[in-house]
Design an enzyme around this catalytic site. Sequence first.
Site, PDB file in Angstrom:
ATOM      1  N   GLU A 162      23.831  38.883   4.334  1.00  0.00           N
ATOM      2  CA  GLU A 162      23.889  37.923   3.190  1.00  0.00           C
ATOM      3  C   GLU A 162      23.014  38.657   2.071  1.00  0.00           C
ATOM      4  O   GLU A 162      22.008  37.912   1.724  1.00  0.00           O
ATOM      5  CB  GLU A 162      23.049  36.560   3.733  1.00  0.00           C
ATOM      6  CG  GLU A 162      23.951  35.938   4.812  1.00  0.00           C
ATOM      7  CD  GLU A 162      23.427  34.739   5.136  1.00  0.00           C
ATOM      8  OE1 GLU A 162      22.119  34.360   5.005  1.00  0.00           O
ATOM      9  OE2 GLU A 162      24.203  34.048   5.621  1.00  0.00           O
ATOM     10  N   ASP A 166      27.377  29.956  12.523  1.00  0.00           N
ATOM     11  CA  ASP A 166      26.146  29.606  11.890  1.00  0.00           C
ATOM     12  C   ASP A 166      25.717  28.253  12.190  1.00  0.00           C
ATOM     13  O   ASP A 166      25.712  27.523  11.349  1.00  0.00           O
ATOM     14  CB  ASP A 166      26.135  29.667  10.613  1.00  0.00           C
ATOM     15  CG  ASP A 166      24.974  30.071   9.873  1.00  0.00           C
ATOM     16  OD1 ASP A 166      23.850  29.793  10.493  1.00  0.00           O
ATOM     17  OD2 ASP A 166      24.915  30.233   8.497  1.00  0.00           O
ATOM     18  N   GLU A 207      19.975  22.215   9.349  1.00  0.00           N
ATOM     19  CA  GLU A 207      20.598  22.566   8.341  1.00  0.00           C
ATOM     20  C   GLU A 207      21.982  21.897   8.151  1.00  0.00           C
ATOM     21  O   GLU A 207      22.361  21.734   7.091  1.00  0.00           O
ATOM     22  CB  GLU A 207      20.468  23.973   8.327  1.00  0.00           C
ATOM     23  CG  GLU A 207      21.323  24.940   6.898  1.00  0.00           C
ATOM     24  CD  GLU A 207      21.280  26.170   6.895  1.00  0.00           C
ATOM     25  OE1 GLU A 207      20.696  26.948   7.620  1.00  0.00           O
ATOM     26  OE2 GLU A 207      22.113  26.580   5.909  1.00  0.00           O
TER      27      GLU A 207
END
Length: 825
Positions: free
Chosen positions: A285, A365, A393
């Site tokens: 990332e 993820d 998240e």
Amino acid sequence: MTPENGIDAWLRYAALPSDIRIKHKQLSRIVALSSSETSPVYTAAKELQDGINRILNQQIDILFATTIVTSTIIIGTVASFSSAGGNAQEIPKLKEDGFWLSTKGETVQILGQNERAALYGAFEYLSMLAQGNFSQVAYASNPNAPIRWANQWDNLDGSIERGYGGKSIFFKNGVVLDDLTRVAQYARLLASIRLNGAIVNNVNAGYNLLNPLNLKGLARIANAMRPYGIRIGISLYFDSPRELGGLSTSDPLDPQVIKWWSNITTLVYQVVPDLLGYLIKANSEGQPGPLTYNRTLADGANMFARALKPHGDGVVMYRAFVYNHHLDESDWKNDRANAAVDYFKDLDTQFDDNVVIQIKFGPIDFQVREPPSPLFANLRQTNAVIEFMVAQEYLGQQSHVVYQPPLWKTILDFDMRIDGKSSIVSDIVSGQRLNWGRCGYAAVVNVGNDTTWLGSHMAMANLYGYGRLAWNSSDNAVDIVQDWARLTFGIDKTIVDTVTKISMESWPAYENYTGNLGIQTLCDILYTHFGPSPGSQDGNGWGQWTRANAHSIGMDRTLSTGTKNSGQYPLEVAEIFDNIETTPDELLLWFHHVPYTQKLKSGKTVIQHFYDAHYTGAETAQTFPAQWAALKGLIDDERFEHVALRLAYQAGHSIVWRDAVNGFYIAKCGIPDDANRVGNHPWRIEAEDMELDGYKIVSVSPAEAASGGKAIITISKDAPGVAKSALNFLSGTYDIAVNYYDHLGGKSEYEIFLNEKSVGKWSGDLEDKLGHDFSEYLDGHSATRVTFRGLNIEQGNILKIVGQPDGSEFAPLDYISILPQGIVD
Ligand code: GCU
């Protein structure tokens, strides 16, 4: 009832009712076999004294001693017990961090293999007492695995990546906070669930943590946590030699770079002599890493490992979360899920022995459903830990209740069949299956300075559950939440049953109303990862693709026509996932690209399953507020209201989710819902169809985040808008639900009238009340609902809403539902 703010979480030691309390014998004295104030044994003695006082209302003395004297509780290590003249023969050999607890006989024995283990035993004993469990027991308890860590994603500026519970308890304005009271309190919580380490800063690390002032601060953090047996480690920024050290490179094979890290490591050990080690996110990332310098990931990891080696037992936790986020979707062979194995498998023999690979539980993820990462079956010689995410998240950001242990169990209990032999993931990460010594568990935890820690009392079950499973992965998710409920809210059966039922229903419900059949959480992955935006998964390089088109959906990960991801699993598992017939329905779209009309094992088509599951999930969420209402008066009002607010929010947002996802797919494939619910809302009045004064119609993006694709906002930033409509429903009692948008940038005020009589008011202030990453726009994150119940409506009544804009929030409205009793839509 005394108001409670959650600061003590499950360690609140509520007084037991007197009829239960008096059944416990009088305790007179704690003998602690250590008098050092920084020793976890000392902490344990104090904790026992305080806990027993609060739970049993018994005042009890502590004697710090080195020989056995008459006592009712003895706490220490097994070794100190023996050398004090105690008889340790009965105690089985304990693993590192294991403890012995005996409540049989005259003296309660709490003896650890080491000092922190004695503290674990004290917390175990207190947990029993607090639950009114006075049974006579004598047993040893040993951990699954040696590594049981929390990963904070705290930034030096005081923000927390994916934090929904306030600001950092560690840092502010670039430095370590002066007052570390909350850090010590946090260490207490972590020790009570038997975690032994914490990485204190974000994996997306900055190099400023290594400046002299912050090194001193790290020492203070370590000091605050040490009495609880929590050791600390830090995340490092790979390019620090270049950016902080002024070197021309951060090449891991460059002698100057090696020297630079070695010097820094010496400095870190000077301030934190019991450092856990380093956590590294590299080449992921946008982060630099060894690949930036044409070196292998092993070269990078080993550089840190060698810097740590001379100083003790420090490890490099090297994250397997390495992938290309500019992947080309037009190539059907590309697959982010392949990345971890592609990058790490061939390096298996090349890592130093103090490198541990940290593997997210699934290949992508922390989605609502994933298979286990195939990397768990592809490393033999390199030790690994599994990474979970207590932070929600992708799971409602602590504004939705989603109790995660049942999800984590799908991974931990999975049999990878390495070499055709039983290879349960929990046995792999415990080291048992492949004879690993440095392995275990890590979890991202987003505690903040809110008194609730996570911004939600209910979310704390995930932190508690994580600790329980890291210690003993065969613990049952129901038992865990029951214990947590008793300790957190009270031992009353209604409390325990209600909290357990909501918790156990929460993950299946969330999966139902977000993303089914292994398609992933269909949230907006390009923005805050919270509300629905199924279209955001595709058309970009992030690789969380669904490949949904007008006819078909899902990732083809098969060997013959797909990305060959199924082939990364050991043969027996690969065969199951490669074959559409044997792939379980819940992972069908993870592994296969199929027509919407594909029949599932249930007999339904994929698309009908989507529609039905979204209705079922949202229906379950509607029951949560009513279930919770049973606890009014049984728990303190402060926590009651806190949870009630969130459950009402969740019920409303689950409808937003339901309609957005169903609306998106019906528009895409054109296949109607068998039950004719999708797109058909007879009780709704669209705001854009109302008589408007001072309001204007706007399009919402994504369109499915608004009923009918449109909403209204005030024309002026100052003047109110009015929306009116005559109600053409039979006279009777109705609930009125208003769907509106509550985004960042202002707190609009609203009032609702029936025939000019005010029947309710609310304001757009959820950003204060919930603490998740809100959006600045009209979208699936900000879409929400408020409900006014039991209103008498006469046919022909005029409904009016007045919206007063504030800041950049123009009192947005989507629709109004006039709901007969028992109907929610
Ligand atoms: C997710 C998350 C990021 C985080 C990353 C990681 O992608 O959205 O905020 O940095 O995981 O685990 O490193």
